[in-house]
Design a protein around this motif. Structure first.
Motif, PDB file in Angstrom:
ATOM      1  N   TYR A  27       1.041   0.466  11.396  1.00  0.00           N
ATOM      2  CA  TYR A  27       2.231   1.288  11.573  1.00  0.00           C
ATOM      3  C   TYR A  27       2.115   2.421  10.640  1.00  0.00           C
ATOM      4  CZ  TYR A  27       6.923   3.507  11.671  1.00  0.00           C
ATOM      5  OH  TYR A  27       7.988   4.103  11.679  1.00  0.00           O
ATOM      6  N   TYR A  28       1.998   2.366   9.506  1.00  0.00           N
ATOM      7  CA  TYR A  28       1.491   3.432   8.392  1.00  0.00           C
ATOM      8  C   TYR A  28       0.279   4.338   8.802  1.00  0.00           C
ATOM      9  CZ  TYR A  28       0.060   5.353   3.627  1.00  0.00           C
ATOM     10  OH  TYR A  28      -0.383   6.237   2.845  1.00  0.00           O
ATOM     11  N   LEU A  29      -0.589   3.908   9.151  1.00  0.00           N
ATOM     12  CA  LEU A  29      -1.737   4.630   9.321  1.00  0.00           C
ATOM     13  C   LEU A  29      -1.470   5.387  10.839  1.00  0.00           C
ATOM     14  CD1 LEU A  29      -4.426   2.235   8.864  1.00  0.00           C
ATOM     15  CD2 LEU A  29      -3.990   4.194   7.720  1.00  0.00           C
ATOM     16  N   LEU A  61       1.347 -11.821   4.885  1.00  0.00           N
ATOM     17  CA  LEU A  61       0.111 -11.149   5.037  1.00  0.00           C
ATOM     18  C   LEU A  61       0.332 -10.656   6.401  1.00  0.00           C
ATOM     19  CD1 LEU A  61      -2.471 -10.104   3.867  1.00  0.00           C
ATOM     20  CD2 LEU A  61      -3.619 -12.290   4.875  1.00  0.00           C
ATOM     21  N   ASN A  62       0.692 -11.223   7.578  1.00  0.00           N
ATOM     22  CA  ASN A  62       0.417 -10.757   8.955  1.00  0.00           C
ATOM     23  C   ASN A  62       1.558  -9.649   9.046  1.00  0.00           C
ATOM     24  OD1 ASN A  62      -1.249 -12.543   9.934  1.00  0.00           O
ATOM     25  ND2 ASN A  62       0.293 -14.219  10.286  1.00  0.00           N
ATOM     26  N   ASN A  63       2.801  -9.437   8.449  1.00  0.00           N
ATOM     27  CA  ASN A  63       3.633  -8.439   8.234  1.00  0.00           C
ATOM     28  C   ASN A  63       3.104  -7.287   7.715  1.00  0.00           C
ATOM     29  OD1 ASN A  63       5.686  -9.578   9.853  1.00  0.00           O
ATOM     30  ND2 ASN A  63       6.875  -9.950   8.009  1.00  0.00           N
ATOM     31  N   SER A  64       2.117  -7.732   6.542  1.00  0.00           N
ATOM     32  CA  SER A  64       1.735  -6.426   5.905  1.00  0.00           C
ATOM     33  C   SER A  64       0.502  -5.670   6.618  1.00  0.00           C
ATOM     34  CB  SER A  64       1.154  -6.988   4.499  1.00  0.00           C
ATOM     35  OG  SER A  64       2.027  -7.657   3.739  1.00  0.00           O
ATOM     36  N   GLY A 117      -3.219  15.484   0.816  1.00  0.00           N
ATOM     37  CA  GLY A 117      -3.666  16.032   1.874  1.00  0.00           C
ATOM     38  C   GLY A 117      -3.341  15.662   3.266  1.00  0.00           C
ATOM     39  N   LEU A 118      -2.607  14.488   3.221  1.00  0.00           N
ATOM     40  CA  LEU A 118      -1.879  14.087   4.604  1.00  0.00           C
ATOM     41  C   LEU A 118      -0.331  13.950   4.746  1.00  0.00           C
ATOM     42  CD1 LEU A 118      -4.221  10.867   4.736  1.00  0.00           C
ATOM     43  CD2 LEU A 118      -4.642  13.121   6.083  1.00  0.00           C
ATOM     44  N   ASN A 119       0.064  13.920   5.655  1.00  0.00           N
ATOM     45  CA  ASN A 119       1.570  13.980   6.068  1.00  0.00           C
ATOM     46  C   ASN A 119       1.895  12.787   6.623  1.00  0.00           C
ATOM     47  OD1 ASN A 119       2.162  16.543   4.775  1.00  0.00           O
ATOM     48  ND2 ASN A 119       1.142  17.178   6.534  1.00  0.00           N
ATOM     49  N   PHE A 120       3.150  12.203   6.344  1.00  0.00           N
ATOM     50  CA  PHE A 120       3.809  11.165   6.955  1.00  0.00           C
ATOM     51  C   PHE A 120       4.886  11.401   7.819  1.00  0.00           C
ATOM     52  CE2 PHE A 120       6.507   7.204   7.453  1.00  0.00           C
ATOM     53  CZ  PHE A 120       5.415   6.290   7.633  1.00  0.00           C
ATOM     54  N   GLU A 121       4.704  11.033   9.446  1.00  0.00           N
ATOM     55  CA  GLU A 121       5.697  11.584  10.312  1.00  0.00           C
ATOM     56  C   GLU A 121       6.751  10.490  10.356  1.00  0.00           C
ATOM     57  OE1 GLU A 121       5.069  11.696  14.855  1.00  0.00           O
ATOM     58  OE2 GLU A 121       4.738  13.773  14.199  1.00  0.00           O
ATOM     59  N   LYS A 122       7.991  10.807   9.745  1.00  0.00           N
ATOM     60  CA  LYS A 122       9.119   9.743   9.996  1.00  0.00           C
ATOM     61  C   LYS A 122       9.793   9.679  11.486  1.00  0.00           C
ATOM     62  CE  LYS A 122       9.973   9.744   4.864  1.00  0.00           C
ATOM     63  NZ  LYS A 122      10.845  10.215   4.004  1.00  0.00           N
ATOM     64  N   GLU A 123      10.212   8.592  11.750  1.00  0.00           N
ATOM     65  CA  GLU A 123      10.907   8.592  13.018  1.00  0.00           C
ATOM     66  C   GLU A 123      12.301   9.164  13.079  1.00  0.00           C
ATOM     67  OE1 GLU A 123      10.668   4.729  14.860  1.00  0.00           O
ATOM     68  OE2 GLU A 123       8.632   4.536  14.722  1.00  0.00           O
ATOM     69  N   ASN A 172       6.856  -3.672  12.165  1.00  0.00           N
ATOM     70  CA  ASN A 172       6.907  -2.213  11.606  1.00  0.00           C
ATOM     71  C   ASN A 172       8.501  -1.753  11.563  1.00  0.00           C
ATOM     72  OD1 ASN A 172       4.201  -2.642  11.917  1.00  0.00           O
ATOM     73  ND2 ASN A 172       4.335  -2.202  14.091  1.00  0.00           N
ATOM     74  N   ASN A 173       9.117  -2.047  10.663  1.00  0.00           N
ATOM     75  CA  ASN A 173      10.733  -1.695  10.343  1.00  0.00           C
ATOM     76  C   ASN A 173      10.439  -0.302   9.909  1.00  0.00           C
ATOM     77  OD1 ASN A 173      13.010  -1.038   9.558  1.00  0.00           O
ATOM     78  ND2 ASN A 173      13.518  -3.287   8.865  1.00  0.00           N
ATOM     79  N   PRO A 174      10.909   0.945  10.387  1.00  0.00           N
ATOM     80  CA  PRO A 174      10.723   2.113   9.755  1.00  0.00           C
ATOM     81  C   PRO A 174      11.350   2.114   8.369  1.00  0.00           C
ATOM     82  CG  PRO A 174      11.418   2.179  11.976  1.00  0.00           C
ATOM     83  CD  PRO A 174      11.263   0.809  11.629  1.00  0.00           C
TER      84      PRO A 174
END
Length: 148
Positions: free
Chosen positions: A61-63, A52-55, A142-148, A21-23
């Motif tokens: 992580y995205y969700l 595929l496993n990383n994806s 309608g959604l937002n992404f919270e960055k680290e 889950n590399n930001p």
């Protein structure tokens, strides 16, 4: 003995989570005005990150970073694999000669459908993700992404 196994599993998940889950993969993510992006099987979020496993790890992580307009986190209720309506076989099907696993999936035979429930809200949200196809990852309308 079971305590040791539990500890090893937790440590393994933490190490795998950090590697997968590399930001930076999501550092330039932006919202889209396309009302179908991520909400329909015909226009899924495309998250191909190495294998595929990383994806799939990147999908979780995205969700986990998505928020509603009210700032509420999304809780995973269920995950399904469904047929990809846009599936096209790869022009040259390649396989790993040792494991027999495909190395090329074309546009991906399956999509992941995630049923999510925003905290403190009644409605559910369906997000379609294609972990086989690389593309520009965006945030559904309608959604937002919270960055680290």
């Amino acid at each position: 003995m079971s305590k040791l196994i539990s500890s090893l599993i937790i440590i393994g998940l933490l190490i795998a989570g950090c590697a997968v889950n590399n930001p930076k993969f999501f550092s330039s993510i932006e919202s889209t005005n396309d009302k179908t992006y991520g909400y329909t099987a015909e226009n899924p979020v495309t998250i191909k990150n190495a294998d595929l496993n990383n994806s799939i790890g990147s999908s979780y992580y995205y969700l986990s970073r998505l928020r509603t307009d009210k700032g509420n986190k999304l809780q995973l209720i269920q995950r399904f694999s469904i047929e990809n309506p846009n599936y096209k076989k790869p022009a040259v099907p390649l396989q790993n000669r040792y494991t027999g696993q495909p190395l090329s999936y074309g546009t991906g035979p399956l999509l992941d459908l995630y049923i999510l429930k925003p905290e403190n809200e009644k409605d559910t949200i369906r997000i379609y993700i294609n972990p086989y196809l690389k593309g520009e990852v965006k945030v559904p309308n309608g959604l937002n992404f919270e960055k680290e």
